[in-house]
Design a protein around this motif. Structure first.
Motif, PDB file in Angstrom:
ATOM      1  N   ALA A 157       0.838  -1.211   0.000  1.00  0.00           N
ATOM      2  CA  ALA A 157       0.000   0.000   0.000  1.00  0.00           C
ATOM      3  C   ALA A 157       0.866   1.252   0.000  1.00  0.00           C
ATOM      4  O   ALA A 157       0.575   2.232  -0.702  1.00  0.00           O
ATOM      5  CB  ALA A 157      -0.925  -0.012   1.218  1.00  0.00           C
ATOM      6  N   GLU A 158       1.942   1.207   0.771  1.00  0.00           N
ATOM      7  CA  GLU A 158       2.848   2.352   0.815  1.00  0.00           C
ATOM      8  C   GLU A 158       3.461   2.607  -0.562  1.00  0.00           C
ATOM      9  O   GLU A 158       3.571   3.763  -1.005  1.00  0.00           O
ATOM     10  CB  GLU A 158       3.952   2.113   1.850  1.00  0.00           C
ATOM     11  N   LYS A 159       3.830   1.547  -1.249  1.00  0.00           N
ATOM     12  CA  LYS A 159       4.439   1.695  -2.572  1.00  0.00           C
ATOM     13  C   LYS A 159       3.444   2.275  -3.587  1.00  0.00           C
ATOM     14  O   LYS A 159       3.821   3.078  -4.454  1.00  0.00           O
ATOM     15  CB  LYS A 159       4.960   0.348  -3.070  1.00  0.00           C
ATOM     16  N   ILE A 160       2.182   1.874  -3.468  1.00  0.00           N
ATOM     17  CA  ILE A 160       1.151   2.418  -4.362  1.00  0.00           C
ATOM     18  C   ILE A 160       1.066   3.940  -4.215  1.00  0.00           C
ATOM     19  O   ILE A 160       1.017   4.685  -5.200  1.00  0.00           O
ATOM     20  CB  ILE A 160      -0.211   1.759  -4.074  1.00  0.00           C
ATOM     21  N   LEU A 161       1.049   4.399  -2.973  1.00  0.00           N
ATOM     22  CA  LEU A 161       0.970   5.841  -2.718  1.00  0.00           C
ATOM     23  C   LEU A 161       2.229   6.555  -3.196  1.00  0.00           C
ATOM     24  O   LEU A 161       2.154   7.615  -3.845  1.00  0.00           O
ATOM     25  CB  LEU A 161       0.761   6.086  -1.222  1.00  0.00           C
ATOM     26  N   LEU A 162       3.372   5.982  -2.879  1.00  0.00           N
ATOM     27  CA  LEU A 162       4.629   6.615  -3.269  1.00  0.00           C
ATOM     28  C   LEU A 162       4.780   6.680  -4.785  1.00  0.00           C
ATOM     29  O   LEU A 162       5.159   7.723  -5.341  1.00  0.00           O
ATOM     30  CB  LEU A 162       5.804   5.843  -2.657  1.00  0.00           C
ATOM     31  N   ASP A 163       4.457   5.573  -5.469  1.00  0.00           N
ATOM     32  CA  ASP A 163       4.577   5.556  -6.931  1.00  0.00           C
ATOM     33  C   ASP A 163       3.638   6.561  -7.588  1.00  0.00           C
ATOM     34  O   ASP A 163       4.005   7.215  -8.575  1.00  0.00           O
ATOM     35  CB  ASP A 163       4.295   4.155  -7.468  1.00  0.00           C
ATOM     36  N   ALA A 164       2.421   6.683  -7.044  1.00  0.00           N
ATOM     37  CA  ALA A 164       1.476   7.656  -7.607  1.00  0.00           C
ATOM     38  C   ALA A 164       2.020   9.075  -7.456  1.00  0.00           C
ATOM     39  O   ALA A 164       1.896   9.901  -8.372  1.00  0.00           O
ATOM     40  CB  ALA A 164       0.115   7.523  -6.927  1.00  0.00           C
ATOM     41  N   TRP A 165       2.618   9.345  -6.314  1.00  0.00           N
ATOM     42  CA  TRP A 165       3.203  10.679  -6.087  1.00  0.00           C
ATOM     43  C   TRP A 165       4.398  10.915  -7.021  1.00  0.00           C
ATOM     44  O   TRP A 165       4.514  11.964  -7.646  1.00  0.00           O
ATOM     45  CB  TRP A 165       3.629  10.819  -4.628  1.00  0.00           C
ATOM     46  N   LYS A 166       5.265   9.915  -7.123  1.00  0.00           N
ATOM     47  CA  LYS A 166       6.464  10.069  -7.955  1.00  0.00           C
ATOM     48  C   LYS A 166       6.104  10.232  -9.429  1.00  0.00           C
ATOM     49  O   LYS A 166       6.776  10.963 -10.166  1.00  0.00           O
ATOM     50  CB  LYS A 166       7.393   8.859  -7.760  1.00  0.00           C
ATOM     51  N   ASN A 167       5.039   9.560  -9.852  1.00  0.00           N
ATOM     52  CA  ASN A 167       4.625   9.634 -11.259  1.00  0.00           C
ATOM     53  C   ASN A 167       3.680  10.801 -11.544  1.00  0.00           C
ATOM     54  O   ASN A 167       3.172  10.943 -12.658  1.00  0.00           O
ATOM     55  CB  ASN A 167       3.956   8.321 -11.677  1.00  0.00           C
ATOM     56  N   ASN A 168       3.414  11.585 -10.507  1.00  0.00           N
ATOM     57  CA  ASN A 168       2.503  12.731 -10.629  1.00  0.00           C
ATOM     58  C   ASN A 168       1.110  12.309 -11.094  1.00  0.00           C
ATOM     59  O   ASN A 168       0.454  12.998 -11.866  1.00  0.00           O
ATOM     60  CB  ASN A 168       3.086  13.772 -11.588  1.00  0.00           C
ATOM     61  N   THR A 169       0.670  11.139 -10.605  1.00  0.00           N
ATOM     62  CA  THR A 169      -0.665  10.628 -10.941  1.00  0.00           C
ATOM     63  C   THR A 169      -1.495  10.435  -9.672  1.00  0.00           C
ATOM     64  O   THR A 169      -2.395   9.591  -9.632  1.00  0.00           O
ATOM     65  CB  THR A 169      -0.560   9.288 -11.686  1.00  0.00           C
ATOM     66  N   LEU A 170      -1.169  11.199  -8.649  1.00  0.00           N
ATOM     67  CA  LEU A 170      -1.784  11.013  -7.344  1.00  0.00           C
ATOM     68  C   LEU A 170      -3.231  11.517  -7.335  1.00  0.00           C
ATOM     69  O   LEU A 170      -3.494  12.686  -7.621  1.00  0.00           O
ATOM     70  CB  LEU A 170      -0.969  11.767  -6.286  1.00  0.00           C
ATOM     71  N   HIS A 171      -4.149  10.608  -7.009  1.00  0.00           N
ATOM     72  CA  HIS A 171      -5.548  11.008  -6.858  1.00  0.00           C
ATOM     73  C   HIS A 171      -5.675  11.857  -5.600  1.00  0.00           C
ATOM     74  O   HIS A 171      -4.928  11.687  -4.639  1.00  0.00           O
ATOM     75  CB  HIS A 171      -6.432   9.755  -6.745  1.00  0.00           C
ATOM     76  N   ASN A 172      -6.638  12.771  -5.609  1.00  0.00           N
ATOM     77  CA  ASN A 172      -6.750  13.694  -4.468  1.00  0.00           C
ATOM     78  C   ASN A 172      -7.592  13.141  -3.318  1.00  0.00           C
ATOM     79  O   ASN A 172      -7.687  13.771  -2.263  1.00  0.00           O
ATOM     80  CB  ASN A 172      -7.367  15.016  -4.929  1.00  0.00           C
ATOM     81  N   SER A 173      -8.212  11.954  -3.504  1.00  0.00           N
ATOM     82  CA  SER A 173      -9.024  11.361  -2.435  1.00  0.00           C
ATOM     83  C   SER A 173      -8.714   9.866  -2.346  1.00  0.00           C
ATOM     84  O   SER A 173      -8.783   9.160  -3.357  1.00  0.00           O
ATOM     85  CB  SER A 173     -10.517  11.552  -2.712  1.00  0.00           C
ATOM     86  N   TRP A 174      -8.414   9.407  -1.128  1.00  0.00           N
ATOM     87  CA  TRP A 174      -8.077   8.004  -0.911  1.00  0.00           C
ATOM     88  C   TRP A 174      -8.938   7.424   0.200  1.00  0.00           C
ATOM     89  O   TRP A 174      -9.140   8.061   1.243  1.00  0.00           O
ATOM     90  CB  TRP A 174      -6.602   7.854  -0.551  1.00  0.00           C
ATOM     91  N   LEU A 175      -9.420   6.218  -0.024  1.00  0.00           N
ATOM     92  CA  LEU A 175     -10.169   5.486   0.981  1.00  0.00           C
ATOM     93  C   LEU A 175      -9.295   4.331   1.455  1.00  0.00           C
ATOM     94  O   LEU A 175      -8.997   3.408   0.692  1.00  0.00           O
ATOM     95  CB  LEU A 175     -11.475   4.951   0.397  1.00  0.00           C
ATOM     96  N   ILE A 176      -8.845   4.392   2.709  1.00  0.00           N
ATOM     97  CA  ILE A 176      -8.016   3.334   3.290  1.00  0.00           C
ATOM     98  C   ILE A 176      -8.925   2.462   4.148  1.00  0.00           C
ATOM     99  O   ILE A 176      -9.462   2.914   5.161  1.00  0.00           O
ATOM    100  CB  ILE A 176      -6.869   3.913   4.127  1.00  0.00           C
ATOM    101  N   ALA A 177      -9.116   1.220   3.724  1.00  0.00           N
ATOM    102  CA  ALA A 177     -10.092   0.342   4.368  1.00  0.00           C
ATOM    103  C   ALA A 177      -9.432  -0.920   4.922  1.00  0.00           C
ATOM    104  O   ALA A 177      -8.372  -1.348   4.461  1.00  0.00           O
ATOM    105  CB  ALA A 177     -11.191  -0.036   3.372  1.00  0.00           C
ATOM    106  N   GLY A 178     -10.105  -1.521   5.894  1.00  0.00           N
ATOM    107  CA  GLY A 178      -9.622  -2.756   6.503  1.00  0.00           C
ATOM    108  C   GLY A 178     -10.140  -2.868   7.919  1.00  0.00           C
ATOM    109  O   GLY A 178     -10.718  -1.920   8.462  1.00  0.00           O
ATOM    110  N   VAL A 179      -9.932  -4.015   8.543  1.00  0.00           N
ATOM    111  CA  VAL A 179     -10.444  -4.217   9.904  1.00  0.00           C
ATOM    112  C   VAL A 179      -9.721  -3.288  10.864  1.00  0.00           C
ATOM    113  O   VAL A 179      -8.633  -2.769  10.574  1.00  0.00           O
ATOM    114  CB  VAL A 179     -10.277  -5.693  10.340  1.00  0.00           C
ATOM    115  N   GLU A 180     -10.313  -3.085  12.019  1.00  0.00           N
ATOM    116  CA  GLU A 180      -9.748  -2.164  13.002  1.00  0.00           C
ATOM    117  C   GLU A 180      -8.418  -2.670  13.543  1.00  0.00           C
ATOM    118  O   GLU A 180      -8.204  -3.863  13.716  1.00  0.00           O
ATOM    119  CB  GLU A 180     -10.730  -1.968  14.166  1.00  0.00           C
ATOM    120  N   GLY A 181      -7.535  -1.713  13.814  1.00  0.00           N
ATOM    121  CA  GLY A 181      -6.308  -2.037  14.526  1.00  0.00           C
ATOM    122  C   GLY A 181      -5.176  -2.594  13.689  1.00  0.00           C
ATOM    123  O   GLY A 181      -4.207  -3.128  14.244  1.00  0.00           O
TER     124      GLY A 181
END
Length: 352
Positions: A23-47
């Motif tokens: 997940a971290e790489k997805i965010l970093l690659d989007a930023w590096k490639n200047n393709t970063l979406h302005n809204s992100w939904l981070i989902a998963g069980v608590e904790g």
């Protein structure tokens, strides 16, 4: 654990994220490639680290040099940097965090304590109650925040923790913001149950679905955050915590291993249970809200673990449904906790 060590585990001050490298790489690659979406939904069980990832990404956006994109290979930000310290202290001017606020009565208590210069004690703070939902008026403050220029002409970041805590009015208010996001404004929405969200909210976000942590990752984190645990305790907690480090630490703090052992001992003989032991177990379970919530969770865990091995799985599943309903009634119509737990335990004993 020392108080300052506990503070490091708070998502806004935690520099450590394990198990979510993809997940971290997805965010970093989007930023590096200047393709970063302005809204992100981070989902998963608590904790499992959703908020930790959200703050980690926010710190990165607020500090990274966009003229040197290729120089970055992680979202890591130096803990000694001003950005890290400001985010950790909830005082960065370009970061807004939206959560359930305290009820009006308890907000007045906090404001009075601030006015009088007398900080509330830890016990007093833990006794404060929060609103059921994130209020629509609080959501509207995002517009004011985003209307201002950032302190260094960079990103402005909003973290909503969690989007699940919104009613229809506040959800529709956040939707309007997602529909027309300002330039260089980042919305990070955290959800424990994205299936309950408005489809229109989900459709306007890029999605990161975080998986539960693997047992070896849980064990590593437990050794770091709860160093007093024995290796056997670490492994046992990692095995029963459903991939959640938040749950594993709560289990450690409230002696979940002992409760689960007692629960198994109580139920293993089925109809041959001792009433005195059942009464003693229920009495201990309702000593505090925390112990009751933990016991509820462990009872449901016991049922799920035994469904596959039950002589009559359909009957066990029926007991699951009844147990869920009875536990819900404790909150919904204020049923007696001890009596409810005894009824649940008696049902389970009869299945033996």
């Amino acid at each position: 654990m020392a108080e300052n060590e506990d503070a490091l585990i708070l998502p806004q001050a935690n520099p450590i994220l394990l198990g979510h490298e993809k997940a971290e790489k997805i965010l970093l690659d989007a930023w590096k490639n200047n393709t970063l979406h302005n809204s992100w939904l981070i989902a998963g069980v608590e904790g499992i680290g959703k908020a930790t990832l959200a703050y980690r990404f926010a710190r990165f956006l607020l500090s990274a040099d966009e003229s040197r994109r290729e120089a970055y290979n992680s979202l890591n930000v130096d803990v000694n940097s001003s950005v890290f310290r400001l985010v950790a202290s909830d005082s960065h001017p370009d970061l807004k965090v939206l959560q359930r606020d305290y009820t009006e009565t308890d907000r007045k208590k906090i404001l009075k304590a601030i006015k009088d210069g007398e900080a509330l004690s830890t016990d007093e703070m833990s006794g404060l109650k929060k609103s059921t939902f994130i209020r629509v008026d609080d959501v509207r403050t995002i517009n004011e925040f985003l209307s201002k220029k950032s302190s260094n002409d960079g990103w402005r970041v909003v973290i909503v923790d969690s989007i699940d805590d919104m009613n229809s009015a506040s959800a529709n208010a956040i939707l309007k913001i997602l529909e027309e996001p300002p330039h260089k404004a980042m919305m990070i929405l955290i959800s424990h149950n994205p299936n309950r969200l408005l489809a229109t909210i989900k459709s306007r976000c890029s999605k990161l679905n975080l998986e539960p942590l693997k047992e070896d990752v849980l064990a590593s984190l437990l050794r770091r955050y709860r160093p007093s645990l024995s290796e056997n305790e670490v492994k046992s907690l990692a095995s029963i915590s459903s991939g959640s480090i938040g749950k594993a630490m709560a289990y450690a703090d409230y002696q979940a291993l002992d409760i689960y052992r007692r629960l198994n001992d109580l139920l293993k003989n089925g109809g041959q249970f001792k009433l005195s032991e059942m009464l003693d177990f229920a009495t201990c379970a309702v000593e505090s809200e925390e112990s009751f919530e933990l016991t509820k969770e462990l009872v449901l865990k016991y049922i799920t673990e035994h469904v596959l091995f039950a002589k009559h799985p359909d009957i066990m599943l029926d007991v699951w449904d009844k147990t869920i309903k009875m536990f819900d009634d404790v909150t919904r119509i204020n049923m007696d906790k001890k009596q409810t737990l005894l009824c649940v335990l008696y049902q389970l004993c009869k299945l033996g």
